[in-house]
Write an enzyme that holds these catalytic residues in place. Structure first.
Site, PDB file in Angstrom:
ATOM      1  N   ASP A  65      15.835  69.216  68.444  1.00 40.27           N
ATOM      2  CA  ASP A  65      15.865  67.890  67.841  1.00 40.27           C
ATOM      3  C   ASP A  65      17.123  67.672  67.027  1.00 40.27           C
ATOM      4  O   ASP A  65      17.797  68.617  66.596  1.00 40.27           O
ATOM      5  CB  ASP A  65      14.637  67.687  66.950  1.00 40.27           C
ATOM      6  CG  ASP A  65      13.338  67.809  67.733  1.00 40.27           C
ATOM      7  OD1 ASP A  65      13.375  67.561  68.950  1.00 40.27           O
ATOM      8  OD2 ASP A  65      12.320  68.167  67.128  1.00 40.27           O
ATOM      9  N   ILE A  66      17.400  66.394  66.780  1.00 40.79           N
ATOM     10  CA  ILE A  66      18.593  66.042  66.017  1.00 40.79           C
ATOM     11  C   ILE A  66      18.508  66.559  64.582  1.00 40.79           C
ATOM     12  O   ILE A  66      19.519  66.875  63.951  1.00 40.79           O
ATOM     13  CB  ILE A  66      18.795  64.509  66.043  1.00 40.79           C
ATOM     14  CG1 ILE A  66      20.130  64.147  65.413  1.00 40.79           C
ATOM     15  CG2 ILE A  66      17.635  63.790  65.373  1.00 40.79           C
ATOM     16  CD1 ILE A  66      20.469  62.682  65.543  1.00 40.79           C
TER      17      ILE A  66
END
Length: 417
Positions: free
Chosen positions: A277-278
């Protein structure tokens, strides 16, 4: 007769047609307009039946056919044409009964009655005469046959590129490229794109393909926060943009960089193996080798991924009341730890068993063998935990180690997942 008699007017004759007396003499002018002839008055015409009115009952087909005798119906325009080897009837060939013997000139009613009597008495009918040429029938419907190379068949054949991927020779995309170049042999013969092969087929790879595969690279990166693992989205850059000579890690005593130097072609066709994920950091694998990609993210992949997760106790959400950031382990129900290990579902699908343990009062250790979107964060939400930090430290047998954040290195020749 004297000349005086000729000069006397002759008496007028009786007109038999009263309308003729009213008719005007024909004009000699060829351009004079013509008038339609006047129809004499006659009996009143029958009123037309509306479409909604009930139609009179139609006669049975047998009665209609029986009524057709000699002179019972107005002859058709080709009545003078012979209709068969014996002449006679004057009907179209398509209208003639197929059961009538050749050369016969009997009416349809007699033929039908004779056929009915023969069937009722059980006598065997005579041989049929030559019938008209049959109409060309439409080709028989053949349902679409599914691709045997895709779904398999009784011999267990599958598509060649899929078989090569199952054997670990390459990815399907690589297999298609090699087949197109003629670098694949099946039982000694050049392979054809999409061909089905049995499980015991002998598949050979030409040296050119092996040489091209040896030049493929696999890159290990410590992804920083704010970068996406795949394609750029929502204004955020992809982690692959960090790959370059300035960010290459020179290594330490345990992970030497080796003699491989960075080349621009090493950034072409890099595929991330496993999402990150970011808002997450840690080990990210990008590779040009389809075999490694299949090993890490294939349907049958069982490679472990290890994460360190910092959490808060937030039973009412991260913005709700009762959020606890310190010593979360003391307030977290022990039964819910068992749910994290096995018993939760995402997207109406049960999750595979996982290893979940406390590393310290605020940090959990997860070991997963699957990678659904935001899996760890969604798992924690179901048991009242809120993730504030996530870091991946291991994929299979490859550790993140001392790789600095934002830097990368090549996978060593002696390393494997």
């Amino acid at each position: 007769m004297t000349s005086e008699d000729e000069k006397k007017p002759r008496p007028s004759t009786l007109k038999l047609n009263p309308s003729a007396a009213k008719a005007k003499p024909k004009s000699n002018d060829p351009f004079a307009p013509r008038r339609a002839p006047v129809r004499p008055p006659g009996p009143a015409r029958a009123k037309t039946v509306s479409a909604s009115a009930p139609k009179p009952p139609s006669k049975p087909q047998g009665a209609a056919l029986a009524g057709r005798g000699a002179g019972s119906e107005r002859p058709r325009f080709n009545a003078d044409r012979p209709s068969g080897p014996g002449g006679g009837g004057g009907w179209f060939d398509n209208d003639r009964s197929r059961s009538a013997p050749p050369g016969g000139d009997r009416g349809w009613g007699r033929d039908e009655r004779n056929d009915r009597n023969d069937r009722s008495s059980g006598d065997q009918r005579g041989p049929r005469g030559p019938s008209a040429a049959p109409r060309p029938s439409a080709p028989a419907f053949q349902p679409h046959r599914p691709d045997l190379a895709r779904v398999g068949n009784v011999r267990g054949e599958i598509r060649l590129n899929k078989r090569m991927a199952e054997l670990g020779l390459c990815s399907r995309r690589e297999a298609d490229a090699w087949i197109a170049r003629g670098w694949v042999l099946v039982n000694g013969e050049p392979a054809v794109m999409g061909m089905p092969v049995p499980p015991d087929a002998n598949i050979e790879i030409m040296p050119q393909a092996r040489h091209e595969q040896a030049g493929q690279v696999t890159i290990l990166m410590n992804k920083p926060m704010g970068y996406v693992s795949g394609q750029p989205e929502d204004g955020h850059e992809a982690a692959a943009t960090l790959i370059g000579e300035p960010t290459q890690w020179r290594g330490d005593d345990r992970h030497p960089a080796g003699n491989r130097r960075f080349a621009p072609e090493h950034t072409r066709g890099l595929a991330p193996c496993g999402r990150l994920d970011i808002d997450s950091i840690g080990l990210l694998v990008l590779t040009q080798d389809g075999r490694i990609a299949r090993q890490l993210i294939g349907d049958s992949s069982g490679v472990e991924k290890e994460y360190l997760v910092r959490v808060q106790w937030a039973p009412n959400g991260p913005q709700g009341q009762g959020v606890i950031s310190q010593d979360v382990q003391s307030v977290f129900p022990k039964a819910d730890l068992g749910l994290l290990r096995h018993g939760l579902s995402l997207d109406d699908q049960p999750l595979k068993p996982a290893e979940v343990d406390w590393m310290n009062p605020e940090q959990l250790r997860f070991v997963l063998i699957e990678g659904k979107k935001r899996q760890i964060r969604r798992m924690c939400e179901q048991v009242g935990l809120h993730v504030v930090g996530l870091k991946r430290i291991r994929i299979g047998n490859v550790m993140l180690g001392n790789l600095p954040v934002g830097q990368w290195r090549y996978l060593g020749a002696d390393e494997g997942f």
